[in-house]
Design a protein around this motif. Structure first.
Motif, PDB file in Angstrom:
ATOM      1  N   PRO A   1      -3.011  77.677   2.477  1.00 35.80           N
ATOM      2  CA  PRO A   1      -2.748  77.399   3.899  1.00 35.80           C
ATOM      3  C   PRO A   1      -1.688  76.328   4.123  1.00 35.80           C
ATOM      4  O   PRO A   1      -0.913  76.413   5.080  1.00 35.80           O
ATOM      5  N   LEU A   2      -1.636  75.320   3.256  1.00 34.05           N
ATOM      6  CA  LEU A   2      -0.636  74.261   3.435  1.00 34.05           C
ATOM      7  C   LEU A   2       0.765  74.802   3.218  1.00 34.05           C
ATOM      8  O   LEU A   2       1.693  74.460   3.962  1.00 34.05           O
ATOM      9  N   GLU A   3       0.928  75.664   2.225  1.00 35.89           N
ATOM     10  CA  GLU A   3       2.231  76.277   1.977  1.00 35.89           C
ATOM     11  C   GLU A   3       2.622  77.179   3.148  1.00 35.89           C
ATOM     12  O   GLU A   3       3.789  77.200   3.563  1.00 35.89           O
ATOM     13  N   ALA A   4       1.640  77.910   3.697  1.00 34.18           N
ATOM     14  CA  ALA A   4       1.919  78.772   4.849  1.00 34.18           C
ATOM     15  C   ALA A   4       2.367  77.937   6.043  1.00 34.18           C
ATOM     16  O   ALA A   4       3.311  78.311   6.756  1.00 34.18           O
ATOM     17  N   LEU A   5       1.707  76.804   6.287  1.00 35.56           N
ATOM     18  CA  LEU A   5       2.092  75.928   7.392  1.00 35.56           C
ATOM     19  C   LEU A   5       3.493  75.385   7.180  1.00 35.56           C
ATOM     20  O   LEU A   5       4.315  75.377   8.110  1.00 35.56           O
ATOM     21  N   ARG A   6       3.782  74.926   5.966  1.00 34.97           N
ATOM     22  CA  ARG A   6       5.104  74.370   5.670  1.00 34.97           C
ATOM     23  C   ARG A   6       6.198  75.419   5.893  1.00 34.97           C
ATOM     24  O   ARG A   6       7.224  75.139   6.507  1.00 34.97           O
ATOM     25  N   GLU A   7       5.968  76.641   5.417  1.00 33.57           N
ATOM     26  CA  GLU A   7       6.970  77.696   5.570  1.00 33.57           C
ATOM     27  C   GLU A   7       7.099  78.141   7.024  1.00 33.57           C
ATOM     28  O   GLU A   7       8.195  78.497   7.474  1.00 33.57           O
TER      29      GLU A   7
ATOM     30  N   LEU B   1       6.750  76.177   9.659  1.00 37.57           N
ATOM     31  CA  LEU B   1       7.537  75.161  10.347  1.00 37.57           C
ATOM     32  C   LEU B   1       9.028  75.324  10.044  1.00 37.57           C
ATOM     33  O   LEU B   1       9.872  75.091  10.917  1.00 37.57           O
ATOM     34  N   LEU B   2       9.351  75.730   8.821  1.00 41.22           N
ATOM     35  CA  LEU B   2      10.758  75.998   8.494  1.00 41.22           C
ATOM     36  C   LEU B   2      11.273  77.218   9.266  1.00 41.22           C
ATOM     37  O   LEU B   2      12.405  77.218   9.756  1.00 41.22           O
ATOM     38  N   ALA B   3      10.436  78.267   9.362  1.00 41.03           N
ATOM     39  CA  ALA B   3      10.820  79.464  10.118  1.00 41.03           C
ATOM     40  C   ALA B   3      11.003  79.126  11.592  1.00 41.03           C
ATOM     41  O   ALA B   3      11.953  79.588  12.249  1.00 41.03           O
ATOM     42  N   LEU B   4      10.106  78.300  12.122  1.00 40.99           N
ATOM     43  CA  LEU B   4      10.203  77.878  13.519  1.00 40.99           C
ATOM     44  C   LEU B   4      11.462  77.051  13.746  1.00 40.99           C
ATOM     45  O   LEU B   4      12.156  77.212  14.761  1.00 40.99           O
TER      46      LEU B   4
ATOM     47  N   GLN C   1       4.063  87.264   9.892  1.00 45.84           N
ATOM     48  CA  GLN C   1       3.130  88.185   9.248  1.00 45.84           C
ATOM     49  C   GLN C   1       3.108  87.989   7.735  1.00 45.84           C
ATOM     50  O   GLN C   1       2.049  88.060   7.108  1.00 45.84           O
ATOM     51  N   HIS C   2       4.257  87.734   7.141  1.00 46.19           N
ATOM     52  CA  HIS C   2       4.317  87.481   5.702  1.00 46.19           C
ATOM     53  C   HIS C   2       3.535  86.224   5.348  1.00 46.19           C
ATOM     54  O   HIS C   2       2.757  86.206   4.373  1.00 46.19           O
ATOM     55  N   LEU C   3       3.701  85.167   6.123  1.00 46.60           N
ATOM     56  CA  LEU C   3       3.056  83.890   5.820  1.00 46.60           C
ATOM     57  C   LEU C   3       1.551  83.949   6.014  1.00 46.60           C
ATOM     58  O   LEU C   3       0.810  83.214   5.346  1.00 46.60           O
ATOM     59  N   LEU C   4       1.089  84.807   6.916  1.00 44.91           N
ATOM     60  CA  LEU C   4      -0.353  84.944   7.111  1.00 44.91           C
ATOM     61  C   LEU C   4      -1.038  85.488   5.857  1.00 44.91           C
ATOM     62  O   LEU C   4      -2.249  85.316   5.689  1.00 44.91           O
ATOM     63  N   GLY C   5      -0.272  86.117   4.977  1.00 46.97           N
ATOM     64  CA  GLY C   5      -0.840  86.660   3.743  1.00 46.97           C
ATOM     65  C   GLY C   5      -0.852  85.685   2.587  1.00 46.97           C
ATOM     66  O   GLY C   5      -1.388  86.008   1.504  1.00 46.97           O
ATOM     67  N   LEU C   6      -0.285  84.483   2.762  1.00 50.09           N
ATOM     68  CA  LEU C   6      -0.278  83.513   1.677  1.00 50.09           C
ATOM     69  C   LEU C   6      -1.673  82.933   1.467  1.00 50.09           C
ATOM     70  O   LEU C   6      -2.436  82.747   2.417  1.00 50.09           O
ATOM     71  N   THR C   7      -2.009  82.651   0.229  1.00 46.88           N
ATOM     72  CA  THR C   7      -3.344  82.147  -0.086  1.00 46.88           C
ATOM     73  C   THR C   7      -3.461  80.639   0.078  1.00 46.88           C
ATOM     74  O   THR C   7      -4.565  80.109   0.197  1.00 46.88           O
TER      75      THR C   7
ATOM     76  N   PHE D   1      -1.656  78.286  12.041  1.00 49.51           N
ATOM     77  CA  PHE D   1      -1.372  77.860  10.672  1.00 49.51           C
ATOM     78  C   PHE D   1      -1.937  76.458  10.408  1.00 49.51           C
ATOM     79  O   PHE D   1      -2.457  76.179   9.326  1.00 49.51           O
ATOM     80  N   LEU D   2      -1.841  75.592  11.392  1.00 47.50           N
ATOM     81  CA  LEU D   2      -2.340  74.238  11.245  1.00 47.50           C
ATOM     82  C   LEU D   2      -3.847  74.233  11.016  1.00 47.50           C
ATOM     83  O   LEU D   2      -4.352  73.546  10.105  1.00 47.50           O
ATOM     84  N   GLN D   3      -4.584  74.969  11.831  1.00 43.24           N
ATOM     85  CA  GLN D   3      -6.040  74.968  11.716  1.00 43.24           C
ATOM     86  C   GLN D   3      -6.512  75.529  10.391  1.00 43.24           C
ATOM     87  O   GLN D   3      -7.510  75.049   9.826  1.00 43.24           O
ATOM     88  N   SER D   4      -5.802  76.512   9.855  1.00 42.48           N
ATOM     89  CA  SER D   4      -6.175  77.041   8.533  1.00 42.48           C
ATOM     90  C   SER D   4      -6.041  75.952   7.470  1.00 42.48           C
ATOM     91  O   SER D   4      -6.909  75.795   6.600  1.00 42.48           O
ATOM     92  N   ALA D   5      -4.956  75.171   7.545  1.00 41.01           N
ATOM     93  CA  ALA D   5      -4.763  74.083   6.582  1.00 41.01           C
ATOM     94  C   ALA D   5      -5.776  72.969   6.808  1.00 41.01           C
ATOM     95  O   ALA D   5      -6.241  72.334   5.846  1.00 41.01           O
TER      96      ALA D   5
END
Length: 200
Positions: free
Chosen positions: A88-94, A96-99, A80-86, A140-144
């Protein structure tokens, strides 16, 4: 005149207690010994017989699927936190680290999840949680990809399996942290758009 519905019987308190005790004991054994720990040892430590154990959890995968629910809340919070990042590439990277952290919570966890992803059997206990993880990765991938930050041919399943491989290496304990960082960088380089080759 339609028949009145048969009221559902509520589980006995001892049944609920035994189930919760088995889940807590299994979580502790998975943390100490990995997902291939002895099911008989879990039942013995929880103070129940094998028949009671298998009435609650007919397979190792069924038990593991339930135990993973204990750890899903933190992952969902990070999602939920990452969905708020502006970015998309940073959100995807983070993500994958969370996963990767989630898949590393128990030694040996990536193997049964990857097996469930490969089989895609709807009656497999780990299929649903595995599909949820792949769907979130795809989100996350599709947003990026829409932002032009990731190659269009990359699939969410690909990134899930690559992340599971890193989690397996981490859990194995035979690779130093710098090598793990190098593997992450290699995967990230692979999904970045290829730069155009300068023309002479």
């Amino acid at each position: 005149m339609p028949e009145a519905p048969i009221p559902q019987r509520r589980p006995r308190k001892d049944v609920i207690r035994n189930r919760n005790l088995l889940l807590e004991t299994a979580r502790r054994h998975f943390q100490q010994h990995g997902v291939n720990t002895s099911l008989e040892a879990i039942a013995r430590d929880a103070g129940v017989g094998p028949a009671t154990f298998y009435r609650h959890f007919p397979s190792r995968e069924a038990l593991l699927a339930e135990v993973l629910q204990f750890h899903s809340a933190e992952l969902q919070g990070r999602q939920q936190h990452l969905l708020g990042l502006t970015n998309p590439l940073e959100a995807l990277r983070e993500w994958l680290l969370a996963l990767e952290d989630y898949l590393s919570v128990f030694h040996g966890l990536p193997e049964p999840l990857v097996a469930a992803a490969r089989l895609c059997e709807q009656n497999h206990p780990l299929t649903h949680p595995c599909e949820q993880l792949m769907e979130t990765t795809s989100t996350f991938l599709q947003s990026a990809q829409h932002a032009g930050q990731v190659r269009q041919e990359v699939q969410g399943r690909d990134l899930f399996l690559a992340t599971a491989a890193i989690a397996w290496i981490r859990g194995n304990g035979s690779t130093d942290p710098l090598a793990v960082m190098g593997l992450r960088s290699l995967i990230e380089h692979g999904y970045h758009p290829q730069e155009a080759t300068p023309q002479n």
